[in-house]
Design an enzyme around this catalytic site. Structure first.
Site, PDB file in Angstrom:
ATOM      1  N   ASP A   1       0.877  -1.160   0.000  1.00  0.00           N
ATOM      2  CA  ASP A   1       0.000   0.000   0.000  1.00  0.00           C
ATOM      3  C   ASP A   1       0.917   1.212   0.000  1.00  0.00           C
ATOM      4  O   ASP A   1       1.477   1.569   1.038  1.00  0.00           O
ATOM      5  CB  ASP A   1      -0.892  -0.042   1.246  1.00  0.00           C
ATOM      6  CG  ASP A   1      -1.728   1.219   1.406  1.00  0.00           C
ATOM      7  OD1 ASP A   1      -1.706   2.073   0.495  1.00  0.00           O
ATOM      8  OD2 ASP A   1      -2.395   1.350   2.453  1.00  0.00           O
TER       9      ASP A   1
ATOM     10  N   GLU B   1      -7.094   0.453  -4.282  1.00  0.00           N
ATOM     11  CA  GLU B   1      -7.037   0.330  -2.819  1.00  0.00           C
ATOM     12  C   GLU B   1      -8.342  -0.172  -2.202  1.00  0.00           C
ATOM     13  O   GLU B   1      -8.315  -1.099  -1.383  1.00  0.00           O
ATOM     14  CB  GLU B   1      -6.637   1.684  -2.207  1.00  0.00           C
ATOM     15  CG  GLU B   1      -5.161   1.980  -2.420  1.00  0.00           C
ATOM     16  CD  GLU B   1      -4.806   3.453  -2.289  1.00  0.00           C
ATOM     17  OE1 GLU B   1      -5.660   4.241  -1.832  1.00  0.00           O
ATOM     18  OE2 GLU B   1      -3.670   3.817  -2.642  1.00  0.00           O
TER      19      GLU B   1
ATOM     20  N   ASP C   1     -12.899   4.813   1.988  1.00  0.00           N
ATOM     21  CA  ASP C   1     -11.440   4.934   2.071  1.00  0.00           C
ATOM     22  C   ASP C   1     -11.026   6.402   2.132  1.00  0.00           C
ATOM     23  O   ASP C   1     -11.009   7.103   1.117  1.00  0.00           O
ATOM     24  CB  ASP C   1     -10.822   4.250   0.839  1.00  0.00           C
ATOM     25  CG  ASP C   1      -9.296   4.285   0.854  1.00  0.00           C
ATOM     26  OD1 ASP C   1      -8.709   4.887   1.758  1.00  0.00           O
ATOM     27  OD2 ASP C   1      -8.697   3.695  -0.068  1.00  0.00           O
TER      28      ASP C   1
END
Lengths: 531, 182
Positions: free
Chosen positions: A10, A173, A195
């Protein structure tokens, strides 16, 4: 023989996390001090060493000109873009214009493209993983915000290659988070991934049916993140100091830099307590050169009042995502919160109010994306015994419409937004002048009818067309978005069946030649050192 | 070990891919999803999920047979396209009408020529345009010198124009007119 290890990464605006899957076990990659999340900061030390992670973050205050952060806001962007201008206005390090209209970061360690800086962070994670696992790591799945455009994805992939990693997949993501949430659970539900990171906000709606994760819609705001909240608090501090001492700290970049770190601290403290107090020593010098300290105190309610308008912008995007998914808010079975900003009680309250239920509390918002990337990596490496069912299958979408320029400054949509990938769409082009042997097609991402209101991706050039009367040459151009969300283009002469050369030059990122030249251990390329 | 079963399943996938790949130019969407034209919306989603589990390219990420992998990719793209069209009632209706006329794929009619920039776009002066066109004609006739002359004329009509300049520079390089430094 066991499948090679895949590092799930990430790569965040503020922090990065690495994870690997070994068997059914997930390992979050720690640094030497045991930290599980690593600031995406690179500092070029006077000694010539390049420092990364927590140690680099500490240097933001003592060596701001040579400590580079938040470069994710720059990746895949043209130098002239508003995004790059916004970062230049705030960043204490120098950003110049480089080749292919890309921003270059100038430090005492030299000038770097944005993918090269990303590569330093990725390589740092690779090394941490190798030390921790005691074996080499050569493969990765790297995540990007769902609303990243083609250029940003290409640039991220380039960063991976420059870091010595084969990037198996560029993964969205929120989709990674969904995978981490639903993997191995055989769920049948609709979920929302909320998110809210340091630099961007994304909302993704998925349908889960056992092993299948189908993204129904995704929407986002690339200008909305936790950094905006920090900046709002910095403004409040500057205002407070101005009121008390009559000094405008905006004139002192170093002071502003220190206040940013303080703002982040205050914000995090207020997640756990109702009041935060900070004292910053020698922030400025008053009359006669006397050092002035700065004390600042803020209640959680006080902070909430200052930033609620920022947080609420997220829900405008949620409305849009639900509409695109054809889903009513009451049909959402579960919400997964991702990103550091969701740790704020204000954000959790607003999410609860909006969705009318409690968000999941058992998921670590900092690590969930890297975990999903590791799972996807392991799944891709799963042995292809065709009899075996896949452990998880992601059906993701392209977040942006793809269009081409037409006369009068308009754009024609070729691939609709939220279409499942991989996808291809054909379009027939004809010549508009006699003897025309080449055409240039301008490609953009976005849904606006007007070309210039969309993000120009670059130009597609078709060359070597048959010379003929206008309209006689018909070229079928196939626009394809692959499973990484990256655009590919093919062109074919309809009559002769000849394939035309079709290249798209994406602006704002490194060209293939530049990547090759910058490759560290590329056997075929020239070594950068001179002897 | 379930080796024989795995092998059987692999052969099944291969046979299915080969059949659908061969049908890319003539099979209707229904065949790609393995359903009949009367299928209900529920059937369509279910059929797509079944196909995705079998044929999604991610499943064959490490397949060493590159040709088969490519076929799977092409077939899967059509499967996904079939799902996208048939899932929407409006698009499905449009598709069915086209299918009745023998169109196995939904491709919307394009407006012709609209998408192209004129080769002389960006040139203002009509004279410059005229010489520029003459230059292109000469270029087409492989008369590089003539092309160079016409482009140079065009440039004198509209000095500084980037489109014309590029052509002149290109030809100068081709004709070796430009002195190379060093």
């Amino acid at each position: 023989m066991s499948a090679p290890i895949v590092l799930g990464i990430d790569l965040g605006t503020s922090n990065s996390v690495g994870a690997v899957m070994q068997g059914d076990r997930i390992i979050i990659v720690p640094d030497a001090e045991g930290n599980r999340i690593h600031p995406s900061v690179v500092s070029f030390h006077p000694s010539g060493n390049v420092i990364c992670g927590h140690k680099a973050k500490a240097r933001r205050i003592v060596d701001p000109e040579n400590t580079v952060f938040s470069t994710k806001r720059l990746i895949g962007r043209r130098f002239s873009s508003p995004e790059v201008r916004a970062v230049r206005a705030r960043a204490p390090y120098v950003i110049k214009e480089g080749p292919s209209e890309q921003p270059m970061i100038a430090t005492r360690g030299g000038e770097f493209t944005v993918p090269q800086v990303g590569a330093i962070v990725l390589n740092y994670l690779k090394q941490l993983a190798e030390v921790h696992l005691g074996q080499p790591v050569a493969h990765a799945v790297v995540t990007v915000p769902a609303n990243f455009n083609d250029g940003q994805r290409e640039a991220t992939k380039a960063a991976g290659r420059l870091a010595g990693l084969e990037v198996l997949r560029i993964l969205n993501e929120p989709t990674a988070a969904a995978l981490a949430y639903g993997y191995g659970k055989s769920l049948q539900s609709r979920i929302a991934i909320f998110d809210f990171g340091g630099g961007t906000f994304d909302i993704t709606i998925l349908r889960l049916q056992q092993r299948i994760f189908e993204v129904l819609a995704t929407a986002g705001d690339t200008y909305l993140g936790g950094d905006d909240i920090d900046l709002r608090l910095v403004d409040a501090m500057i205002q407070a100091f101005l009121t008390v001492h009559g000094i405008d700290l905006r004139q002192a970049p170093l002071a502003v830099q220190r206040l940013r770190a303080v703002a982040e601290q205050v914000k995090c403290q207020l997640s756990d307590r109702a009041r935060a107090m900070v004292r910053v020593q020698e922030i400025a010098h008053g009359q006669g050169g006397a050092a002035l300290d700065f004390s600042f105190s803020l209640t959680r309610d006080g902070m909430n009042a200052k930033v609620v308008d920022i947080v609420d912008r997220a829900f405008v995007v949620c409305d849009e995502a639900l509409r695109l998914a054809g889903t009513d808010v009451s049909q959402i079975d579960d919400m997964v919160l991702v990103g550091g900003t969701t740790k704020m009680p204000l954000v959790r309250d607003r999410v609860r109010q909006y969705f009318g239920k409690e968000p999941r509390a058992d998921i670590n918002p900092d690590e969930v994306v890297a975990v999903g990337a590791a799972i996807q990596g392991a799944t891709l490496m799963q042995d292809v015994g065709a009899g075996e069912r896949p452990k998880a299958l992601l059906l993701d979408v392209t977040p942006r419409a793809l269009g081409v320029a037409t006369v009068g400054g308009y754009a024609d949509t070729i691939i609709q937004r939220n279409a499942q990938v991989p996808i291809e769409q054909n379009r027939i082009f004809t010549t508009s002048a006699d003897h025309q042997t080449q055409v240039v097609i301008q490609v953009c991402q976005g849904e606006s009818r007007r070309f210039d209101e969309n993000t120009a991706l670059g130009e597609l050039k078709l060359e070597g067309l048959r010379a003929a009367r206008r309209g006689e040459v018909r070229i079928v151009v196939t626009f394809e978005i692959d499973t990484d969300g990256i655009l590919r283009v093919k062109a074919k002469d309809e009559e002769t069946g000849n394939t035309q050369g079709a290249t798209i030059h994406v602006l704002g990122t490194m060209t293939e030649a530049e990547i090759q030249a910058a490759m560290p251990q590329d056997a075929g390329g020239r070594a950068p050192g001179q002897e | 070990m379930a080796a024989p079963t795995t092998h059987q399943a692999a052969e099944e996938v291969r046979a299915l891919v080969e059949e659908l790949f061969a049908g890319l130019d003539h099979l209707p969407y229904y065949a790609f999803l393995g359903i009949t034209p009367g299928a209900t919306p529920g059937h369509i989603q279910e059929a797509f999920y079944r196909r995705a589990e079998k044929l999604h390219p991610d499943r064959f990420f490490n397949l060493s047979d590159l040709e088969l992998r490519n076929q799977i990719y092409e077939v899967y793209k059509r499967v996904a396209e079939a799902y996208r069209v048939l899932e929407s009632p409006a698009a499905r209706k449009e598709y069915d009408e086209g299918l009745a006329r023998g169109q196995f794929r939904l491709i919307r009619q394009e407006r012709e020529g609209l998408n192209l920039k004129q080769p002389d776009e960006g040139i203002e002066s009509p004279q410059a345009k005229r010489f520029f066109r003459l230059g292109l004609d000469a270029l087409h006739a492989k008369d590089l010198k003539g092309a160079h002359m016409n482009f140079t004329f065009a440039l004198s009509m509209e000095p500084g124009n980037a489109v014309i300049k590029a052509q002149v520079a290109d030809l100068e390089a081709k004709l070796g007119l430009k002195k190379r430094p060093g």
